[in-house]
Design a protein around this motif. Structure first.
Motif, PDB file in Angstrom:
ATOM      1  N   LEU A 299      67.008-133.070  37.108  1.00 26.19           N
ATOM      2  CA  LEU A 299      66.131-132.296  36.236  1.00 26.19           C
ATOM      3  C   LEU A 299      65.299-131.295  37.040  1.00 26.19           C
ATOM      4  O   LEU A 299      65.172-130.120  36.661  1.00 26.19           O
ATOM      5  CB  LEU A 299      65.215-133.246  35.465  1.00 26.19           C
ATOM      6  CG  LEU A 299      64.183-132.599  34.532  1.00 26.19           C
ATOM      7  CD1 LEU A 299      64.881-131.796  33.445  1.00 26.19           C
ATOM      8  CD2 LEU A 299      63.280-133.664  33.911  1.00 26.19           C
ATOM      9  N   ASP A 300      64.752-131.734  38.171  1.00 28.42           N
ATOM     10  CA  ASP A 300      63.970-130.834  39.025  1.00 28.42           C
ATOM     11  C   ASP A 300      64.822-129.677  39.544  1.00 28.42           C
ATOM     12  O   ASP A 300      64.362-128.527  39.596  1.00 28.42           O
ATOM     13  CB  ASP A 300      63.382-131.606  40.202  1.00 28.42           C
ATOM     14  CG  ASP A 300      62.331-132.619  39.759  1.00 28.42           C
ATOM     15  OD1 ASP A 300      61.823-132.475  38.638  1.00 28.42           O
ATOM     16  OD2 ASP A 300      62.047-133.559  40.524  1.00 28.42           O
ATOM     17  N   GLY A 301      66.060-129.993  39.924  1.00 30.45           N
ATOM     18  CA  GLY A 301      66.946-128.941  40.427  1.00 30.45           C
ATOM     19  C   GLY A 301      67.238-127.884  39.379  1.00 30.45           C
ATOM     20  O   GLY A 301      67.182-126.674  39.656  1.00 30.45           O
ATOM     21  N   PHE A 302      67.530-128.311  38.147  1.00 32.51           N
ATOM     22  CA  PHE A 302      67.790-127.352  37.075  1.00 32.51           C
ATOM     23  C   PHE A 302      66.544-126.528  36.756  1.00 32.51           C
ATOM     24  O   PHE A 302      66.650-125.333  36.455  1.00 32.51           O
ATOM     25  CB  PHE A 302      68.275-128.083  35.824  1.00 32.51           C
ATOM     26  CG  PHE A 302      69.710-128.542  35.909  1.00 32.51           C
ATOM     27  CD1 PHE A 302      70.732-127.633  36.129  1.00 32.51           C
ATOM     28  CD2 PHE A 302      70.036-129.880  35.774  1.00 32.51           C
ATOM     29  CE1 PHE A 302      72.052-128.038  36.222  1.00 32.51           C
ATOM     30  CE2 PHE A 302      71.344-130.305  35.864  1.00 32.51           C
ATOM     31  CZ  PHE A 302      72.362-129.384  36.083  1.00 32.51           C
ATOM     32  N   LEU A 303      65.369-127.136  36.818  1.00 33.64           N
ATOM     33  CA  LEU A 303      64.132-126.395  36.566  1.00 33.64           C
ATOM     34  C   LEU A 303      63.879-125.360  37.662  1.00 33.64           C
ATOM     35  O   LEU A 303      63.442-124.237  37.380  1.00 33.64           O
ATOM     36  CB  LEU A 303      62.952-127.364  36.468  1.00 33.64           C
ATOM     37  CG  LEU A 303      62.916-128.264  35.226  1.00 33.64           C
ATOM     38  CD1 LEU A 303      61.731-129.230  35.301  1.00 33.64           C
ATOM     39  CD2 LEU A 303      62.844-127.427  33.950  1.00 33.64           C
ATOM     40  N   ILE A 304      64.158-125.731  38.912  1.00 31.00           N
ATOM     41  CA  ILE A 304      63.988-124.785  40.024  1.00 31.00           C
ATOM     42  C   ILE A 304      64.950-123.610  39.878  1.00 31.00           C
ATOM     43  O   ILE A 304      64.580-122.447  40.088  1.00 31.00           O
ATOM     44  CB  ILE A 304      64.195-125.508  41.365  1.00 31.00           C
ATOM     45  CG1 ILE A 304      63.044-126.487  41.625  1.00 31.00           C
ATOM     46  CG2 ILE A 304      64.287-124.507  42.516  1.00 31.00           C
ATOM     47  CD1 ILE A 304      63.234-127.347  42.854  1.00 31.00           C
ATOM     48  N   VAL A 305      66.189-123.903  39.504  1.00 28.01           N
ATOM     49  CA  VAL A 305      67.177-122.838  39.313  1.00 28.01           C
ATOM     50  C   VAL A 305      66.742-121.911  38.179  1.00 28.01           C
ATOM     51  O   VAL A 305      66.820-120.682  38.301  1.00 28.01           O
ATOM     52  CB  VAL A 305      68.562-123.441  39.030  1.00 28.01           C
ATOM     53  CG1 VAL A 305      69.546-122.355  38.616  1.00 28.01           C
ATOM     54  CG2 VAL A 305      69.087-124.169  40.259  1.00 28.01           C
ATOM     55  N   ALA A 306      66.279-122.492  37.059  1.00 26.88           N
ATOM     56  CA  ALA A 306      65.833-121.669  35.932  1.00 26.88           C
ATOM     57  C   ALA A 306      64.631-120.805  36.318  1.00 26.88           C
ATOM     58  O   ALA A 306      64.562-119.620  35.955  1.00 26.88           O
ATOM     59  CB  ALA A 306      65.483-122.569  34.747  1.00 26.88           C
ATOM     60  N   ALA A 307      63.678-121.378  37.057  1.00 19.97           N
ATOM     61  CA  ALA A 307      62.512-120.608  37.488  1.00 19.97           C
ATOM     62  C   ALA A 307      62.918-119.477  38.420  1.00 19.97           C
ATOM     63  O   ALA A 307      62.384-118.353  38.328  1.00 19.97           O
ATOM     64  CB  ALA A 307      61.503-121.527  38.181  1.00 19.97           C
ATOM     65  N   TYR A 308      63.874-119.742  39.310  1.00 18.36           N
ATOM     66  CA  TYR A 308      64.324-118.690  40.235  1.00 18.36           C
ATOM     67  C   TYR A 308      65.034-117.561  39.476  1.00 18.36           C
ATOM     68  O   TYR A 308      64.824-116.383  39.790  1.00 18.36           O
ATOM     69  CB  TYR A 308      65.256-119.289  41.281  1.00 18.36           C
ATOM     70  CG  TYR A 308      65.892-118.243  42.179  1.00 18.36           C
ATOM     71  CD1 TYR A 308      65.159-117.637  43.187  1.00 18.36           C
ATOM     72  CD2 TYR A 308      67.209-117.843  41.987  1.00 18.36           C
ATOM     73  CE1 TYR A 308      65.720-116.667  43.998  1.00 18.36           C
ATOM     74  CE2 TYR A 308      67.783-116.879  42.794  1.00 18.36           C
ATOM     75  CZ  TYR A 308      67.042-116.289  43.794  1.00 18.36           C
ATOM     76  OH  TYR A 308      67.606-115.329  44.588  1.00 18.36           O
ATOM     77  N   LYS A 309      65.863-117.910  38.495  1.00 20.03           N
ATOM     78  CA  LYS A 309      66.562-116.880  37.731  1.00 20.03           C
ATOM     79  C   LYS A 309      65.573-116.002  36.968  1.00 20.03           C
ATOM     80  O   LYS A 309      65.739-114.771  36.902  1.00 20.03           O
ATOM     81  CB  LYS A 309      67.551-117.536  36.764  1.00 20.03           C
ATOM     82  CG  LYS A 309      68.681-118.308  37.443  1.00 20.03           C
ATOM     83  CD  LYS A 309      69.550-117.410  38.284  1.00 20.03           C
ATOM     84  CE  LYS A 309      70.724-118.187  38.883  1.00 20.03           C
ATOM     85  NZ  LYS A 309      71.579-117.325  39.757  1.00 20.03           N
ATOM     86  N   MET A 310      64.539-116.623  36.392  1.00 12.93           N
ATOM     87  CA  MET A 310      63.519-115.833  35.684  1.00 12.93           C
ATOM     88  C   MET A 310      62.750-114.952  36.658  1.00 12.93           C
ATOM     89  O   MET A 310      62.455-113.783  36.349  1.00 12.93           O
ATOM     90  CB  MET A 310      62.568-116.778  34.950  1.00 12.93           C
ATOM     91  CG  MET A 310      63.203-117.546  33.804  1.00 12.93           C
ATOM     92  SD  MET A 310      62.050-118.687  33.004  1.00 12.93           S
ATOM     93  CE  MET A 310      60.788-117.551  32.448  1.00 12.93           C
ATOM     94  N   TYR A 311      62.422-115.486  37.825  1.00  6.19           N
ATOM     95  CA  TYR A 311      61.719-114.704  38.843  1.00  6.19           C
ATOM     96  C   TYR A 311      62.570-113.523  39.304  1.00  6.19           C
ATOM     97  O   TYR A 311      62.067-112.391  39.444  1.00  6.19           O
ATOM     98  CB  TYR A 311      61.377-115.608  40.016  1.00  6.19           C
ATOM     99  CG  TYR A 311      60.835-114.890  41.228  1.00  6.19           C
ATOM    100  CD1 TYR A 311      59.530-114.388  41.257  1.00  6.19           C
ATOM    101  CD2 TYR A 311      61.627-114.719  42.362  1.00  6.19           C
ATOM    102  CE1 TYR A 311      59.046-113.734  42.365  1.00  6.19           C
ATOM    103  CE2 TYR A 311      61.141-114.062  43.478  1.00  6.19           C
ATOM    104  CZ  TYR A 311      59.852-113.568  43.479  1.00  6.19           C
ATOM    105  OH  TYR A 311      59.378-112.913  44.590  1.00  6.19           O
TER     106      TYR A 311
END
Length: 378
Positions: A299-311
């Protein structure tokens, strides 16, 4: 804190005699699922990710292993220390404390490689760190467990799964080496394999997560403290790994890579060690933590990936607003029907963006004009 994880009544199981067979049955199913799925996932995933590794960059990391050294310090320095501090600061049963400490001393898992690819990290560094941490775990993992349990009354010996570590090394090195060779011989085909492998890896991660939730429903206990630790532990690993990489002046790409490598642990190795070292009654209490840790690190990994894509998307929008040439480029690409004209415009625009100097309407007009008209204007 004083732990006494023997097979005597010092570590009683919470479950009754009627619940024990359920726990054993769940563990048997989980062991089979994690063994088969993990072997397939590691093999296919590491082969596809190996197609992104360049021999020149990989050799530069091996010749000057500063990034690898920082990653190993995070893996076997910060993570075991974090696990120990969490254990002694919270009221935990001895068997639960041992499960958390063993998880903190495990090497990095292959899940970090796929997340590193999704956040545009350094794949050469990521694969090097995963391989090196698995090799180093042969000696450092027993040493960490010995040092941190020195003040505990351990009447039961801990069994290090050397065979499991060896299998993990084989599943890492052989597919990666084959992927590196494919990338060297057929670079165009390797890009296709890499994209397909990333998608397959994501699907397999979801399959493992769903299987873990379904098959482990009978092993979750009502103690909220271990579940809370399983949630915050990978987050602490990601944050501290990123900060240490930043303090050692690593690149932003390496900081993202080291952060993901630090928080991701080898769940299968932890489960194997628990199975080899503890009794069935104790496993019923201990198994829920590594399973919960594995789900939360996904879950943390998917959240980090989503945050990076938005950034990343936000940066592109801001860059287009600040650079008018990019807006002209977007309008030109929509109106243009000739691929050659579009390619020529992109080349001219890229050169103009890289060359310092005034940017005005005349510059944009000359950038859009064909080469022959520019020379005549001069």
């Amino acid at each position: 804190m004083r732990a006494n994880c023997s097979s005597s009544s010092a570590c009683p199981a919470n479950s009754s005699e009627e619940e024990l067979p359920v726990g054993l049955e769940v563990y048997g199913n989980l062991e089979l699922v994690f063994t088969v799925v993990s072997a397939v996932m590691i093999g296919l995933l590491m082969f596809s990710l190996g197609c992104s590794v360049e021999i020149r960059r990989l050799w530069s990391h091996i010749r000057r292993p500063w990034g690898i050294a920082v990653g190993l310090l995070c893996q076997f320095g910060l993570m075991p220390l974090t696990a120990y501090l969490l254990v002694i600061s919270l009221s935990l049963k001895p068997v639960q404390a041992m499960a958390i400490l063993i998880m903190g001393c495990c090497p990095g898992g292959t899940i970090s490689n796929i997340f590193t690819y999704w956040v545009d990290g350094d794949m050469d560094l990521s694969i090097s760190m995963t391989t090196c941490s698995t090799v180093v775990a042969l000696g450092v993992m027993p040493l960490c467990l010995y040092l941190y349990t020195l003040s505990w009354n351990l009447e039961q010996n801990l069994t290090i799964p050397y065979q499991n570590i060896g299998i993990t090394l084989v599943c890492l090195t052989i597919p990666v080496a084959f992927g590196v060779y494919v990338n060297y011989r057929w670079p165009k085909q390797s890009k296709i394999i890499l994209k397909v492998g990333a998608i397959v890896g994501g699907v397999l991660l979801l399959v493992v997560a769903v299987a873990g939730v379904v098959l482990a429903k009978g092993s979750w206990n009502s103690d909220i403290i271990p579940l809370t630790i399983s949630f915050i532990f990978p987050l602490i690993g990601h944050v501290t790994g990123f900060l240490l990489a930043l303090l050692t002046h690593q690149s932003w790409q390496s900081c993202r890579t080291i952060s993901l490598e630090t928080g991701a642990q080898n769940i299968q190795m932890c489960i194997t060690m628990l199975h080899l070292s503890f009794t069935a009654e104790q496993l019923v209490q201990m198994l829920s933590f590594p399973l919960a840790y594995g789900l939360f690190q996904l879950l943390d990994g998917f959240l980090i990936v989503a945050a990076y894509k938005m950034y990343k998307r936000t940066l592109k929008i801001k860059h287009r607003i600040k650079n008018p040439a990019l807006r002209v480029e977007a309008r030109f690409k929509k109106k243009s029907t000739s691929p050659k004209e579009t390619s020529a415009f992109l080349e001219v625009n890229e050169e103009a963006a890289l060359t310092p100097g005034p940017s005005g309407p005349m510059d944009l007009h000359r950038a859009v004009m064909p080469t022959g008209q520019i020379s005549c204007a001069k």
